[in-house]
Design a protein around this motif. Structure first.
Motif, PDB file in Angstrom:
ATOM      1  N   SER A 117      -5.017   2.273  -0.530  1.00  0.00           N
ATOM      2  CA  SER A 117      -5.631   2.252   0.109  1.00  0.00           C
ATOM      3  C   SER A 117      -4.891   0.719   0.951  1.00  0.00           C
ATOM      4  N   ARG A 118      -5.500   0.114   2.105  1.00  0.00           N
ATOM      5  CA  ARG A 118      -4.779  -1.358   2.177  1.00  0.00           C
ATOM      6  C   ARG A 118      -5.877  -2.439   1.090  1.00  0.00           C
ATOM      7  N   SER A 119      -6.904  -1.272   0.895  1.00  0.00           N
ATOM      8  CA  SER A 119      -7.985  -2.017   0.503  1.00  0.00           C
ATOM      9  C   SER A 119      -8.798  -2.371  -1.056  1.00  0.00           C
TER      10      SER A 119
ATOM     11  N   ALA B  20       0.650  -1.685   0.490  1.00  0.00           N
ATOM     12  CA  ALA B  20      -0.230   0.605   0.219  1.00  0.00           C
ATOM     13  C   ALA B  20       0.770   1.434  -0.051  1.00  0.00           C
TER      14      ALA B  20
END
Length: 261
Positions: A63-65, A57
């Motif tokens: 983002s991590r998502s 990320a």
């Protein structure tokens, strides 16, 4: 069940140069999927490498998502695997989903794997499409038969004029109608692989500047054989077309013809 596939003119609004089955490009999500997928396919990320979500990320500024969603897609492709207490692992090529359109496209785009991937696709095509042509000669709807002849005639016109983008659109439509005409749902699902051979050759500059008139004319021979109910002539014409495509890719192999002798 009869179904006439949308006409060539209706296909012009969409690009035929993207890998078949590929989600629309331009999104951040798609960019990350492409970047990670190519890193695995090319060997930049070697099998056994452990990936850290936080590091990825940070490195890619997302983002991590976004990372999790990309990893989820590539896990479905067999490129990655999440393991308890270890994290996300890059898998060996033997685990990859060879039928995933993205995996096919990424392997074609890798110079080290391109010829082998084309060879596999050509052999799959030879195993399936002449049989589909044989069945279509028995099963095709009359309207589909007429459409097949019309598209073949358009291919001759476009090939003679060197309009390769439009020729490719017509070629893709032709083979889609052929598989549809076989009235075998499993054959139709393999259309994406034939599309990748055709579109991949174009995308990677493996098509001649001018199409071979003999091969183009053979599409009309094939279309008429199917429309007029001649299964043996249809199979022979289709076999010739696949062999010609293999020759254009420098993958000619006498054993291919033995599949239908």
């Amino acid at each position: 069940m009869s179904k006439v596939i949308k006409s060539l003119s209706n296909r012009e609004q969409s690009s035929t140069l993207d890998p078949p089955g590929t989600p629309p490009g331009g999104s951040l999500q798609r960019t990350i999927i492409e970047r990670f997928g190519r890193s695995v396919i090319s060997g930049q990320w070697e099998a056994g490498t452990v990936l850290n979500m936080d590091d990825l990320a940070l490195e890619h500024g997302v983002s991590r998502s976004v990372i999790r969603e990309a990893v989820g897609v590539l896990t479905n492709y067999g490129l990655l695997e999440s393991r308890k207490r270890r994290g996300t692992i890059v898998l060996e090529s033997s685990a990859w989903n060879a039928f995933a359109p993205d995996v096919i496209a990424w392997r074609l785009d890798d110079p080290q794997q391109r010829d082998e991937q084309f060879r596999s696709l050509v052999e799959l095509r030879m195993a399936i499409e002449p049989v589909a042509a044989y069945l279509a000669a028995y099963r095709i709807d009359p309207e589909q038969g007429k459409q097949l002849i019309s598209v073949a005639e358009k291919m001759i016109e476009l090939g003679a004029s060197g309009r390769l983008d439009r020729f490719l659109e017509a070629d893709l439509l032709f083979h889609q109608i052929l598989l549809q005409g076989s009235n075998n749902d499993l054959f139709l699902t393999l259309n994406m692989f034939i599309e990748e051979i055709l579109a991949g050759r174009h995308r990677l500059g493996r098509m001649p500047f001018r199409t071979d008139p003999g091969a183009t004319d053979q599409h009309l021979v094939l279309a008429k054989a199917i429309a007029h109910g001649d299964p043996l002539a249809a199979r022979a014409a289709c076999t010739y077309i696949v062999e010609q495509a293999a020759e254009e890719l420098n993958l000619a192999d006498p054993t291919l013809r033995a599949l239908h002798n």
